[in-house]
Design a protein around this motif. Structure first.
Motif, PDB file in Angstrom:
ATOM      1  N   ILE A   4      31.157  28.617  29.653  1.00 22.86           N
ATOM      2  CA  ILE A   4      32.100  29.098  30.507  1.00 22.86           C
ATOM      3  C   ILE A   4      32.345  30.448  30.395  1.00 22.86           C
ATOM      4  CG2 ILE A   4      34.780  29.185  31.039  1.00 22.86           C
ATOM      5  CD1 ILE A   4      34.776  26.497  29.586  1.00 22.86           C
ATOM      6  N   GLN A   5      32.337  31.364  31.323  1.00 23.02           N
ATOM      7  CA  GLN A   5      32.413  32.775  31.551  1.00 23.02           C
ATOM      8  C   GLN A   5      33.817  33.263  31.916  1.00 23.02           C
ATOM      9  OE1 GLN A   5      29.057  35.562  32.865  1.00 23.02           O
ATOM     10  NE2 GLN A   5      30.375  35.214  34.574  1.00 23.02           N
ATOM     11  N   LEU A   6      34.611  33.938  30.688  1.00 29.71           N
ATOM     12  CA  LEU A   6      35.871  34.370  31.099  1.00 29.71           C
ATOM     13  C   LEU A   6      35.784  35.881  31.384  1.00 29.71           C
ATOM     14  CD1 LEU A   6      39.172  34.063  30.993  1.00 29.71           C
ATOM     15  CD2 LEU A   6      38.849  34.557  28.757  1.00 29.71           C
ATOM     16  N   GLY A  46      50.150  49.385  43.766  1.00 31.39           N
ATOM     17  CA  GLY A  46      50.645  50.596  43.210  1.00 31.39           C
ATOM     18  C   GLY A  46      49.700  51.076  41.953  1.00 31.39           C
ATOM     19  N   GLU A  47      48.578  50.488  41.658  1.00 34.07           N
ATOM     20  CA  GLU A  47      47.564  50.952  40.635  1.00 34.07           C
ATOM     21  C   GLU A  47      46.788  51.876  41.063  1.00 34.07           C
ATOM     22  OE1 GLU A  47      46.885  51.779  37.556  1.00 34.07           O
ATOM     23  OE2 GLU A  47      47.306  49.735  36.906  1.00 34.07           O
ATOM     24  N   LEU A  48      46.666  53.010  40.877  1.00 33.04           N
ATOM     25  CA  LEU A  48      45.752  54.414  41.403  1.00 33.04           C
ATOM     26  C   LEU A  48      44.686  54.555  40.713  1.00 33.04           C
ATOM     27  CD1 LEU A  48      48.482  56.786  42.547  1.00 33.04           C
ATOM     28  CD2 LEU A  48      47.284  55.095  44.073  1.00 33.04           C
ATOM     29  N   VAL A  49      44.517  54.061  39.283  1.00 26.39           N
ATOM     30  CA  VAL A  49      43.576  54.401  38.293  1.00 26.39           C
ATOM     31  C   VAL A  49      42.702  52.918  38.262  1.00 26.39           C
ATOM     32  CG1 VAL A  49      44.420  56.330  37.297  1.00 26.39           C
ATOM     33  CG2 VAL A  49      45.101  53.956  36.517  1.00 26.39           C
ATOM     34  N   TYR A  50      42.302  52.210  39.316  1.00 25.06           N
ATOM     35  CA  TYR A  50      41.364  51.022  39.167  1.00 25.06           C
ATOM     36  C   TYR A  50      40.244  51.316  38.382  1.00 25.06           C
ATOM     37  CZ  TYR A  50      39.284  46.750  40.359  1.00 25.06           C
ATOM     38  OH  TYR A  50      38.806  45.479  40.460  1.00 25.06           O
ATOM     39  N   TRP A  51      39.647  52.733  39.023  1.00 29.07           N
ATOM     40  CA  TRP A  51      38.326  52.898  38.423  1.00 29.07           C
ATOM     41  C   TRP A  51      38.488  53.151  36.823  1.00 29.07           C
ATOM     42  CZ3 TRP A  51      38.274  57.858  35.962  1.00 29.07           C
ATOM     43  CH2 TRP A  51      39.462  58.542  36.552  1.00 29.07           C
ATOM     44  N   GLN A  52      39.448  53.060  36.245  1.00 25.44           N
ATOM     45  CA  GLN A  52      39.353  53.173  34.802  1.00 25.44           C
ATOM     46  C   GLN A  52      39.279  51.780  34.092  1.00 25.44           C
ATOM     47  OE1 GLN A  52      42.715  55.798  33.857  1.00 25.44           O
ATOM     48  NE2 GLN A  52      41.264  57.448  33.840  1.00 25.44           N
ATOM     49  N   GLU A  53      39.347  50.874  34.878  1.00 24.75           N
ATOM     50  CA  GLU A  53      39.260  49.514  34.384  1.00 24.75           C
ATOM     51  C   GLU A  53      37.744  49.040  34.105  1.00 24.75           C
ATOM     52  OE1 GLU A  53      42.039  46.996  34.268  1.00 24.75           O
ATOM     53  OE2 GLU A  53      43.026  48.746  34.004  1.00 24.75           O
ATOM     54  N   THR A  54      37.645  48.033  32.964  1.00 25.54           N
ATOM     55  CA  THR A  54      36.337  47.409  32.729  1.00 25.54           C
ATOM     56  C   THR A  54      36.491  46.205  32.652  1.00 25.54           C
ATOM     57  OG1 THR A  54      35.841  49.345  30.994  1.00 25.54           O
ATOM     58  CG2 THR A  54      34.909  47.470  30.637  1.00 25.54           C
ATOM     59  N   LEU A  55      35.465  45.563  33.077  1.00 22.61           N
ATOM     60  CA  LEU A  55      35.362  44.131  33.081  1.00 22.61           C
ATOM     61  C   LEU A  55      34.580  43.717  31.756  1.00 22.61           C
ATOM     62  CD1 LEU A  55      34.294  43.459  36.809  1.00 22.61           C
ATOM     63  CD2 LEU A  55      36.534  43.293  36.061  1.00 22.61           C
ATOM     64  N   VAL A  56      35.441  42.854  30.994  1.00 24.76           N
ATOM     65  CA  VAL A  56      35.269  42.221  29.753  1.00 24.76           C
ATOM     66  C   VAL A  56      34.839  40.838  29.977  1.00 24.76           C
ATOM     67  CG1 VAL A  56      35.547  42.198  27.347  1.00 24.76           C
ATOM     68  CG2 VAL A  56      36.797  44.086  28.466  1.00 24.76           C
ATOM     69  N   THR A  57      33.624  40.527  29.638  1.00 24.34           N
ATOM     70  CA  THR A  57      33.271  39.067  30.008  1.00 24.34           C
ATOM     71  C   THR A  57      32.862  38.400  28.653  1.00 24.34           C
ATOM     72  OG1 THR A  57      32.242  39.504  31.993  1.00 24.34           O
ATOM     73  CG2 THR A  57      31.737  37.410  31.085  1.00 24.34           C
ATOM     74  N   GLY A  58      33.558  37.386  28.298  1.00 29.07           N
ATOM     75  CA  GLY A  58      33.204  36.499  27.220  1.00 29.07           C
ATOM     76  C   GLY A  58      32.606  35.297  27.768  1.00 29.07           C
ATOM     77  N   LEU A  59      31.779  34.823  26.941  1.00 30.30           N
ATOM     78  CA  LEU A  59      30.692  33.668  27.007  1.00 30.30           C
ATOM     79  C   LEU A  59      31.016  32.584  26.057  1.00 30.30           C
ATOM     80  CD1 LEU A  59      28.385  32.608  29.026  1.00 30.30           C
ATOM     81  CD2 LEU A  59      26.739  32.979  26.832  1.00 30.30           C
TER      82      LEU A  59
END
Ligand SMILES: C[S@@+](CC[C@H](N)C(=O)[O-])C[C@H]1O[C@@H](n2cnc3c(N)ncnc32)[C@H](O)[C@@H]1O
Length: 293
Positions: A4-6, A46-59
């Protein structure tokens, strides 16, 4: 084994801590991707800084009950605007393909490159670690591995003996051998890591110089350099074991430590080691120390 990948969208500055939480909740591996390059969630309203988000994936192993893990994350103050997450079922081959798509050659320091074994080498005259991590940790994309590789690149390792405690894919031990070390010993609690380390050593022509052991069989020796990229907890618990590997004039490099854990890890080694200033990358710390004379 299916998985499962979260995947969680996290503020970039908190991503290492979120990854740490996933590992603390049983993730076998954690990867980080820039959300801008890999959009899978709608930007919050309303979130203008979406580009500062990181996708963290756990296996996680397929049998994991994800509900308590997700409930824990939802309680965290990092997600006060709501937790954006996605779970997927993954076959082994899908996980491998994901790694392969996201893993490109990376340079560390001046001399060292880590090159996925299925890609072209950008600089044939460099010291190239050809790597296929399989299910083991250690591609160089994680800040802790990057910090250790950068340190190794800056050393004269000629004829030195290196212990890689928590060797994962073998990346640090193999890097040290390619940089001139004469012998490396990899130790890991995960049999898959030992297999991956040996295969990667073969791939790089240094298999004869790399020995790998489970902790139950670990040899007694003194090393010029000991690298230990495991988490702060085991670094403290194993302080006497890890310290014993460091020769009288040897050096110790530890990573897998968060900034708030520096003092505790240093305290566990302070009796016998003097520390250089900590190096920090994306919230993760590398500590370098020399034995006290
Ligand atoms: C963060 S990975 C580091 C892998 C690689 N050395 C690198 O720098 O990328 C940590 C590794 O330490 C191993 N490990 C965790 N606890 C350990 C312990 N108590 N003794 C030996 N190895 C351990 C894990 O199985 C994992 O392969």
């Amino acid at each position: 084994m299916p998985w499962i990948q979260l995947t969680i969208s996290a503020p970039e500055k908190h991503a290492p801590l979120i990854g740490d939480m996933l590992e603390g909740n049983g993730a076998m591996a954690v990867t980080y991707r820039d959300a801008q390059d890999n959009p899978i969630f709608e930007p919050p309203i309303g979130e203008l800084v979406y580009w500062q988000e990181t996708l963290v994936t756990g296996l996680f192993p397929a049998e994991t009950n994800m509900q308590p893990i997700i409930a824990n994350l939802q309680k965290s103050s990092y997600f006060k605007n709501g937790l954006q997450y996605k779970t997927d079922q993954l076959e082994d081959k899908d996980w491998e393909r994901e790694w392969m798509d996201n893993f490109h050659p990376i340079q560390f320091g001046k001399r060292l490159w880590v090159c996925p074994s299925w890609r072209d080498i950008p600089d044939p005259s460099a010291v190239n670690i050809m790597l296929d991590p399989g299910m083991a940790f250690g591609t160089g994309t994680h800040p802790t591995t990057a910090l250790c590789l950068g340190w190794l690149d800056g050393q004269d390792l000629s004829a030195k003996t290196v212990v890689d405690f928590g060797c994962g894919s073998g990346i640090l031990a193999i890097g040290a051998l390619l940089l001139g070390a004469k012998r490396a010993v990899g130790i890991d609690i995960d049999q898959q890591a030992l297999i991956a380390s040996k295969e990667n050593a073969e791939r790089n022509g240094v298999a004869e110089q790399l020995e790998v052991y489970l902790p139950a069989n670990q040899p007694v020796l003194k090393a010029d350099v000991v690298v230990a990229n495991i988490l702060a907890g085991p670094l403290q618990e194993l302080a006497s074991v890890i310290s014993d590997y460091v020769a009288d004039d040897g050096e110790l490099v530890m990573s897998g430590i968060l900034e708030r854990q520096i003092a505790d890890v240093q305290a566990a080694y302070a009796e016998h080691f003097d520390f250089s200033p900590a190096q920090i990358k994306e919230g993760w710390v590398m500590l370098h120390a020399k034995r006290k004379r």
